[in-house]
Write an enzyme that holds these catalytic residues in place. Structure first.
Site, PDB file in Angstrom:
ATOM      1  N   SER A 105      57.475 -15.958 -86.948  1.00 47.36           N
ATOM      2  CA  SER A 105      55.997 -15.104 -86.757  1.00 47.36           C
ATOM      3  C   SER A 105      54.990 -15.913 -85.595  1.00 47.36           C
ATOM      4  O   SER A 105      54.450 -15.096 -85.050  1.00 47.36           O
ATOM      5  CB  SER A 105      55.626 -15.385 -88.099  1.00 47.36           C
ATOM      6  N   LYS A 155      50.127 -20.044 -88.898  1.00 48.07           N
ATOM      7  CA  LYS A 155      48.926 -19.126 -88.368  1.00 48.07           C
ATOM      8  C   LYS A 155      48.336 -19.268 -87.366  1.00 48.07           C
ATOM      9  O   LYS A 155      47.462 -20.177 -87.609  1.00 48.07           O
ATOM     10  CB  LYS A 155      48.651 -18.136 -89.585  1.00 48.07           C
TER      11      LYS A 155
END
Length: 355
Positions: A184, A253
């Site tokens: 990711s 993230k």
């Protein structure tokens, strides 16, 4: 007769007996002086101390009795006590193929043969015989083995408690290491990269746009029972709980939207914050989806609530982030990724984007 090697405690007892005999002007050294020298060394050697305890001999009481009788003439001739002890030592090592080692048990057996009435009385009063010395020595060995296991267990427990305490202290206030489990955050962070996550600067530096954060997303369950708290504080929860259970599952993230920001994700174009497009050289590709705040995609701007963040992965089309599950709460942030320690060819601080 083979040469006999003396153990350290026997050497000490013989040396002390020699000093006592010289002080008393005795030559040769009497059995009383040898026994007194042995008893006066008992606190220095665990082997001797344990043996005397098993035999029920009070070293202090017996030593005082010998001191009171050192100058009293004995009607019995002085025995060759050391020779007796050496014979005991050799008998204990039959066919050993090497010189015997004289230990304290051999000395006590030798005293059982002494013609000295004072020494003989002390041996008889304490029921000391060659057989009882062997039994007491065996019992002392068994206790020593048990005590050794208890000691090792206690030492091991203390080390474990010490390590866990400092592990919890470091993880709670300083930081921890984390592994990148997915794609990711490609291309900046690759699968299996090892990162240092710090928790110190949050006290005087609020998290800023562009920071790479590790946090618990809304669907991650944080159990509050003692066992779960212990696993979370030590970092072992990832080894116990399954990822599919969403218990203590953490994400990594990039922070895109701060509290109060208006964030708009435009498919095929980019990300706009407060109507200004972000320059994002770190992304793998432009997002193909909008922010999903309803059952269907919503391609308008969303406002980040107070105390929450809008998070996105750099690999925009391979990241499960705030477009799908909403906002990340501030109190669920674990820390900020600041340094990569593995692999070695990419070791170094993580770059901070300038918007």
């Amino acid at each position: 007769m083979e040469d006999v090697r003396y153990s350290e405690d026997v050497k000490d007892a013989i040396h002390l007996a020699g000093k006592l005999a010289k002080k008393q002007g005795q030559a040769p050294i009497s059995d009383r002086v040898y026994l007194l020298g042995l008893l006066m060394t008992h606190r220095k050697f665990n082997r001797l101390d344990s043996l005397l305890q098993e035999l029920g001999i009070s070293p202090g009481k017996a030593a005082q009795r010998l001191k009171n009788n050192l100058k009293t003439p004995t009607p019995a001739p002085t025995s060759d006590w050391l020779k007796n002890a050496e014979l005991m030592a050799q008998a204990a090592r039959p066919n050993a193929g090497k010189p015997a080692l004289m230990e304290v048990e051999h000395l006590l057996k030798a005293f059982c043969l002494s013609p000295d009435p004072v020494v003989s009385a002390i041996m008889q009063e304490n029921r000391v015989s060659a057989e009882r010395v062997d039994q007491a020595m065996a019992q002392a060995h068994r206790k020593q083995g048990r005590n050794t296991l208890l000691f090792l267990g206690k030492e091991l427990l203390e080390v474990i408690v010490f390590v866990l305490f400092f592990l919890i202290l470091i993880k709670s206030f300083l930081g921890e290491l984390r592994l990148i489990p997915s794609e990711s955050m490609v291309p900046g962070l690759q699968v299996n990269d090892r990162l240092v996550i710090e928790r110190v600067t949050r006290l005087n530096r609020p998290y800023q746009r562009g920071d790479v954060l590790v946090f618990y997303p809304p669907m991650s369950q944080l159990k509050k029972d003692p066992w779960s708290l212990f696993l979370r504080w030590t970092g072992f929860s990832g080894l116990i709980y399954k990822k599919d259970d969403y218990i203590d599952v953490a994400y990594i993230k990039r922070l895109i939207g701060l509290p109060g920001d208006m964030v708009e994700v435009r498919p095929g174009d980019g990300v706009y914050v407060n109507s200004k497009k972000l320059d994002e050289p770190y992304v793998n590709e432009v997002s193909e989806t909008c922010t999903l705040v309803k059952p269907e995609p919503y391609c308008g701007a969303v406002k980040v609530p107070d105390g929450q963040y809008y998070m996105m992965g750099d690999n925009r089309n391979q990241s499960l982030d705030s477009r799908y599950w909403g906002f990340a709460r501030k109190e669920r942030v674990i820390g900020r990724a600041v340094f990569r320690i593995w692999p070695l060819d990419r070791i170094g601080a993580l770059p901070k984007p300038a918007y």
